[in-house]
Design a protein around this motif. Structure first.
Motif, short mmCIF file in Angstrom:
data_model
loop_
_atom_site.label_atom_id
_atom_site.label_comp_id
_atom_site.label_asym_id
_atom_site.label_seq_id
_atom_site.Cartn_x
_atom_site.Cartn_y
_atom_site.Cartn_z
N LEU A 172 1.08 -1.03 -0.02
CA LEU A 172 0.30 0.03 0.04
C LEU A 172 0.54 1.48 0.16
CD1 LEU A 172 -3.00 -1.18 2.73
CD2 LEU A 172 -3.42 -0.36 0.00
N ALA A 173 2.26 1.14 0.84
CA ALA A 173 3.46 2.41 0.68
C ALA A 173 3.80 2.68 -0.90
CB ALA A 173 4.03 2.49 1.49
N VAL A 174 4.05 1.98 -1.48
CA VAL A 174 4.23 1.96 -3.33
C VAL A 174 3.10 2.55 -4.64
CG1 VAL A 174 6.25 0.99 -2.61
CG2 VAL A 174 4.61 -0.08 -3.69
N ALA A 175 2.19 1.69 -3.29
CA ALA A 175 0.77 1.83 -4.51
C ALA A 175 0.58 3.34 -4.84
CB ALA A 175 -0.68 1.35 -4.41
N ASP A 176 -0.25 3.90 -5.97
CA ASP A 176 -0.86 4.75 -6.60
C ASP A 176 -2.29 4.76 -6.99
OD1 ASP A 176 1.87 6.38 -6.95
OD2 ASP A 176 2.12 4.79 -8.59
N ASP A 177 -2.48 3.88 -6.73
CA ASP A 177 -3.61 3.32 -7.30
C ASP A 177 -4.30 2.23 -6.95
OD1 ASP A 177 -4.52 5.84 -9.49
OD2 ASP A 177 -3.37 4.38 -10.52
N VAL A 178 -5.40 1.71 -5.24
CA VAL A 178 -5.26 0.42 -5.01
C VAL A 178 -6.88 0.00 -5.55
CG1 VAL A 178 -6.01 -0.72 -2.53
CG2 VAL A 178 -4.31 1.06 -3.47
N ILE A 179 -7.59 -1.43 -5.62
CA ILE A 179 -8.55 -1.93 -5.55
C ILE A 179 -8.77 -2.73 -4.54
CG2 ILE A 179 -10.31 -3.66 -7.19
CD1 ILE A 179 -8.83 -2.28 -9.80
N VAL A 180 -10.06 -2.83 -3.88
CA VAL A 180 -10.23 -3.99 -3.07
C VAL A 180 -10.49 -4.86 -3.30
CG1 VAL A 180 -10.88 -3.80 -0.68
CG2 VAL A 180 -9.66 -1.84 -1.22
N ASN A 181 -10.10 -6.02 -3.65
CA ASN A 181 -10.98 -7.05 -4.31
C ASN A 181 -11.74 -7.51 -3.64
OD1 ASN A 181 -11.91 -8.62 -6.74
ND2 ASN A 181 -9.80 -9.56 -6.53
N ASP A 182 -12.93 -7.68 -2.68
CA ASP A 182 -13.26 -8.41 -1.40
C ASP A 182 -14.60 -9.26 -2.06
OD1 ASP A 182 -13.85 -6.17 -1.40
OD2 ASP A 182 -14.09 -5.75 0.88
N ARG A 183 -15.32 -8.38 -3.06
CA ARG A 183 -16.32 -8.60 -3.90
C ARG A 183 -16.36 -10.11 -4.70
NH1 ARG A 183 -19.16 -3.35 -4.02
NH2 ARG A 183 -17.89 -2.15 -2.52
N ASP A 184 -16.77 -9.85 -6.16
CA ASP A 184 -16.79 -10.85 -7.43
C ASP A 184 -16.11 -10.59 -8.29
OD1 ASP A 184 -19.10 -8.66 -7.89
OD2 ASP A 184 -20.73 -10.10 -7.93
N LEU A 185 -15.95 -10.99 -9.25
CA LEU A 185 -15.26 -10.96 -10.49
C LEU A 185 -16.26 -9.20 -10.92
CD1 LEU A 185 -13.07 -11.65 -12.23
CD2 LEU A 185 -14.74 -12.96 -13.66
N ALA A 186 -17.13 -9.38 -11.13
CA ALA A 186 -17.71 -8.45 -11.75
C ALA A 186 -17.48 -7.37 -10.58
CB ALA A 186 -19.55 -8.31 -12.20
#
Length: 207
Positions: A172-186
């Motif tokens: 997280l310290a190096v990321a510019d953008d984050v997607i929290v992928n805790d749901r489904d593929l859609a």
């Protein structure tokens, strides 16, 4: 230097085991973004017909080849596992070639931006000129569940892999953008689409 097309800027895509990094990369590719995968590049440089494979066979003998003349990875691993000197020799041969393959592939991209997907982007610090880093982030409990389901691995095995990878905090310290992928593929695909629209709005060319 007159390029026929603007050199695309590079987005680094990373995420721990079981994060959905591959699914995200596939979505970007479906949207027409050129994706270069570090693991694929590593496999490509030792394909039959590539000079590296001939050099490996010359160095270690034909025992590291399968009957079809492909690299027998298990045999090579066995040779270098307990021998640091041999491992360094292999790394010195392959790493520059893998880097070259990645650079060439990124340079050949015709999309406005290209993606360099690497599971260990944070650990190795090799950003390959990536201007931004997108992290596919996932809670550890979910990582455990997904990986056990996918690989049939035990919880202990998955925990050992997690321990060897960068922590969420480090990523997280190096990321510019984050997607929290805790749901489904859609949901993941929707988030990728949203970021893709944002990335297209960024000015092109190298940083």
């Amino acid at each position: 230097m007159n390029h026929t097309h603007t050199t695309p800027w590079v987005l680094g895509l990373t995420g721990g085991i079981g994060s959905g990094k591959t699914a995200a990369a596939e979505r970007f590719a479906a949207l027409g973004v050129h994706v270069v995968d570090a693991d694929q590049a590593a496999r490509w440089v030792v394909e039959p017909g590539q000079p590296a494979l001939a050099q490996l066979a010359e160095h270690f003998g034909p025992g590291i080849l399968t009957a079809e003349g492909r690299l027998d990875r298990a045999a090579l691993r066995a040779r270098i596992f307990a021998n640091a000197e041999e491992r360094r020799w292999v790394e010195a041969l392959l790493h520059p070639l893998i880097g070259q393959a990645i650079e060439q592939s990124l340079a050949s991209a015709t999309s406005p931006y290209a993606i360099y997907a690497a599971p260990l982007l944070v650990e190795t610090g090799q950003r390959r000129g990536a201007r931004r880093v997108l992290l596919i982030d996932v809670p550890e409990a979910l990582q455990l569940a997904r990986t056990q389901q996918r690989d049939g691995a035990s919880e202990a095995q998955v925990r050992a892999i997690l321990a060897a990878q960068a922590s969420r905090e480090q990523r997280l310290a190096v990321a510019d953008d984050v997607i929290v992928n805790d749901r489904d593929l859609a949901w993941l695909q929707h988030e990728v689409d949203r970021l893709h629209a944002f990335y297209l709005s960024l000015p092109g060319g190298p940083a």
